[in-house]
Write an enzyme that holds these catalytic residues in place. Structure first.
Site, short mmCIF file in Angstrom:
data_model
loop_
_atom_site.label_atom_id
_atom_site.label_comp_id
_atom_site.label_asym_id
_atom_site.label_seq_id
_atom_site.Cartn_x
_atom_site.Cartn_y
_atom_site.Cartn_z
N ASP A 312 0.84 -1.18 0.00
CA ASP A 312 0.00 0.00 0.00
C ASP A 312 0.88 1.24 0.00
O ASP A 312 1.94 1.26 0.64
CB ASP A 312 -0.90 -0.01 1.24
CG ASP A 312 -1.89 1.13 1.22
OD1 ASP A 312 -2.54 1.32 0.18
OD2 ASP A 312 -2.00 1.82 2.24
N ARG A 389 -13.60 24.34 4.08
CA ARG A 389 -12.38 23.79 3.50
C ARG A 389 -11.21 24.78 3.62
O ARG A 389 -10.34 24.82 2.78
CB ARG A 389 -12.58 23.38 2.05
CG ARG A 389 -13.56 22.22 1.89
CD ARG A 389 -13.63 21.76 0.46
NE ARG A 389 -14.14 22.82 -0.41
CZ ARG A 389 -13.83 22.95 -1.69
NH1 ARG A 389 -12.99 22.09 -2.27
NH2 ARG A 389 -14.34 23.92 -2.43
#
Length: 703
Positions: A312, A389
């Site tokens: 990964d 955000r």
């Protein structure tokens, strides 16, 4: 459930020397106990040696009591019998020493187990040993988690040093891939509710104890196959020696039964037969000492034959979170000015990315948040939220003529929209910077001071130091590496090129991971992968070597056939090396065992036949040239070969337990080294050893 109290480094006791009294004394006793034929039956080679020891002992006793004169003196039968018994004992000692190190680890764990009282979530208490799957228990700061389970409520810092040996605490929280907890670990802060998943007597700690004691260790397929080969060779040589009796009688060589037994023991591969079990146990032990729990013996062996590694990206090849790597100012703004604004705007951003912006400003530009006005009265921090955000800070001016600075840092489109709402102008250069960072596979964060755009912060996945060298080592082993990531193809390709992996699977889903593994396996390859999430479980179960992180979900831990107690995804590389070392050690000592039989042939066969066809008394006969070592007498030659056959076993025990040193080179180079070191060494060493022993037996004892 009995659990282990927190004790950093508890699992390090298994590294004790095999020569320490705590391991050596019990091993000596165990090596005698293992003389039980029912135990020896598992090792056909050593069973044959033990039967030979029984036969020669019987012959010696018959001679000593006057029931039989025998073909040779009583001292000869006694000497051969003693050394045959020692051969078996030395073989048992090798296995007992390997088991002893595991038992030392198990005793250290078992000594610290305590039976805790669990507080049930619905009220009341219950002993930990009485907990059942599905029970929910409450664990507060300072308390020990009573059993293996999953966090279903809350978040807490947990001390797992009793299991992993690492002192740094870890975070465990509900609803994520870091929800699994292990019985015996201790909560350091906050409060969590744990749903028990273990069956009675089946905790993670219980499985660790069973593993390190060897109780749960099954012989691997390769070990079984080699055992069958050794048993077959023993049977063949038994038939050969048994049918040899008519020939020696016809030749009139006067060969005794004791001599034929000695010949049989010299012919069969006693060295590897004695060390085979110890090699397998030691391989498992090396994994345990690296904090890897192998739930399957086959997985340990398969790790040595792995052709493909699936790794990964996040947390394995790169750091777990993207980091700030550069400040890119627009025209008219200095890099230091941008760095200071981005740092202040990130002080309220508790995300790892936000902290990395502060770190880059401090380390790259020597900026100090307190000196930049962050501690000024009236400062209002604006935390990052998923809705805006952005994060930021409102800094009041130092005087009446200085306005409040509204610093913001966040997603490019969010900052652009805010600047537009404030009546500012967004320069085209900002858009070029945002697009440029994105095209490089990074994440751009825009920074603004009110309606004025300052520039961009470049966030990117940072490849861990030394990863390219690690992959070069794997490539030298003949292992192909594939990076698996959910990133887009552009980002994935950039990281793959920087890290040096062979291939990449971008935009990976659980289905695509599973199909990739199956595709590799259909091509005849052995696949290893690591994972910690529920979405990794199918691929972990399909892989030949599936390494689940201890910190991962219960589904991942159950799907894999190994569990990494340190939750370090790069441990997969060490696991492969341990597996290869196990296979190389087994092959090297098998080569040595077969090679050193050659010298025994030249010791015992001349002793049987050298004078068989002598034409006159005192003549050595036409086969005397076989006595290339110039051994003293037939009796001293046979005794010397049997003595060497016995003492070489304990001499090789350290190699069997430590393992042959492994270097990541090609298969051809490994084979060449194996033949040169252990093949040639196994051929030469017995000639020297048997000759030296013969000098003592013949010269000192006059045999």
């Amino acid at each position: 459930m009995s659990t282990v109290a927190s004790a950093p480094g508890a699992r390090r006791t298994g590294g004790a020397s095999v020569l320490s009294p705590a391991i050596l004394r019990p091993a000596l006793v165990e090596s005698v106990v293992k003389l039980d034929p029912r135990i020896q039956f598992r090792n056909p080679v050593m069973l044959v040696v033990e039967l030979g020891a029984v036969v020669t002992t019987g012959i010696w006793l018959a001679q000593a009591t006057g029931l039989s004169d025998g073909d040779q003196p009583a001292w000869f039968a006694a000497t051969v019998a003693i050394w045959l018994w020692l051969t078996v004992v030395f073989g048992n000692l090798a296995e007992a020493l390997a088991e002893g190190r595991g038992k030392a680890q198990a005793d250290a764990l078992r000594a610290m187990r305590t039976d805790t009282v669990a507080r049930l979530a619905d009220g009341g208490t219950r002993p930990a040993s009485a907990l059942r799957p599905g029970d929910r228990v409450v664990v507060d700061a300072g308390e020990t988690i009573p059993g293996d389970g999953t966090v279903v409520e809350g978040i807490a810092s947990v001390d797992e040093s009793a299991i992993t040996g690492e002192s740094a605490p870890v975070i465990r929280e509900a609803g994520g891939d870091r929800s699994a907890v292990t019985g015996g670990t201790r909560v350091l802060s906050d409060r969590i509710v744990v749903e028990i998943t273990q069956e009675p007597g089946g905790s993670f700690l219980d499985r660790m104890i069973a593993l390190v004691e060897g109780a749960a260790r099954r012989r691997t397929p390769n070990e079984v196959a080699l055992g069958i080969l050794l048993a077959g060779l023993s049977l063949v040589f038994l038939v050969v020696v048994a049918t040899l009796r008519p020939f020696v009688d016809f030749a009139g060589s006067g060969v005794s039964t004791v001599t034929l037994v000695a010949l049989l023991v010299a012919l069969i591969p006693t060295t590897i037969g004695a060390l085979l079990s110890a090699i397998g146990i030691a391989g498992m032990d090396r994994l345990v000492r690296r904090n890897v729990l192998a739930l399957s013996g086959r997985a340990v062996e398969a790790s040595g034959d792995v052709d493909v590694l699936l790794l990964d990206k996040t947390g394995t090849i790169t750091f777990g979170n993207r980091r700030a790597t550069a400040f890119l100012p627009v025209a008219g703004v200095t890099e230091r000015e941008l760095a200071e604004a981005a740092m202040l705007a990130s002080l309220a951003d508790g995300t790892p990315e936000g902290r990395s912006v502060v770190d880059l400003a401090r380390d790259g530009h020597g900026l100090d948040p307190s000196a930049a006005g962050a501690q000024r009265a009236g400062v209002e921090a604006i935390p990052f939220t998923a809705e805006t955000r952005m994060s930021g800070v409102d800094l009041p001016g130092t005087g009446p003529d200085e306005p409040t600075r509204e610093l913001r840092k966040g997603a490019g489109d969010a900052v652009v929209a805010r600047v537009g709402d404030l009546g500012g102008t967004v320069p085209d250069e900002l858009r070029r910077l945002l697009d440029g960072v994105a095209q490089e596979g990074g994440t751009p964060l825009a920074v603004a001071d009110g309606a004025r755009v300052l520039g961009v912060v470049h966030l990117k996945d940072v490849v861990k130091p030394g990863m390219r060298e690690r992959f070069d080592r794997l490539r030298a082993m003949g292992i192909r590496t594939i990076m698996v990531t959910g990133d887009n193809r552009i980002t994935a390709a950039r990281i793959a090129e920087e890290a040096g992996v062979d291939d990449v699977l971008a935009e990976a889903t659980p289905e695509r991971k599973l199909e990739l593994i199956r595709e590799q396996q259909r091509g005849g390859r052995l696949v290893a992968m690591t994972g910690d999430g529920t979405n990794d479980a199918p691929a972990l179960a399909q892989a030949d070597v599936g390494v689940a992180m201890s910190s991962g979900t219960q589904a991942a831990r159950e799907a894999g056939n190994m569990v990494d107690l340190d939750s370090d995804p790069t441990k997969l590389i060490e696991i492969v090396e341990v597996g290869k070392q196990l296979l190389i050690t087994r092959g090297a000592l098998t080569t040595f065992s077969i090679a050193n039989d050659v010298a025994k042939y030249f010791a015992i066969l001349p002793a049987i036949f050298a004078t068989a066809w002598a034409t006159r008394p005192g003549d050595d006969g036409p086969l005397a040239s076989l006595n290339v070592m110039d051994l003293g007498t037939p009796s001293s030659a046979i005794v010397s070969a049997i003595v060497f056959n016995a003492i070489v076993i304990p001499l090789l025990v350290p190699i069997a337990l430590r393992g042959v040193a492994y270097r990541p080179v090609g298969a051809t180079a490994l084979l060449r080294r194996n033949l040169l070191v252990y093949g040639l060494g196994g051929l030469i060493a017995p000639f020297i050893g048997i000759k030296l022993i013969d000098l003592v037996v013949h010269g000192v004892l006059g045999a």
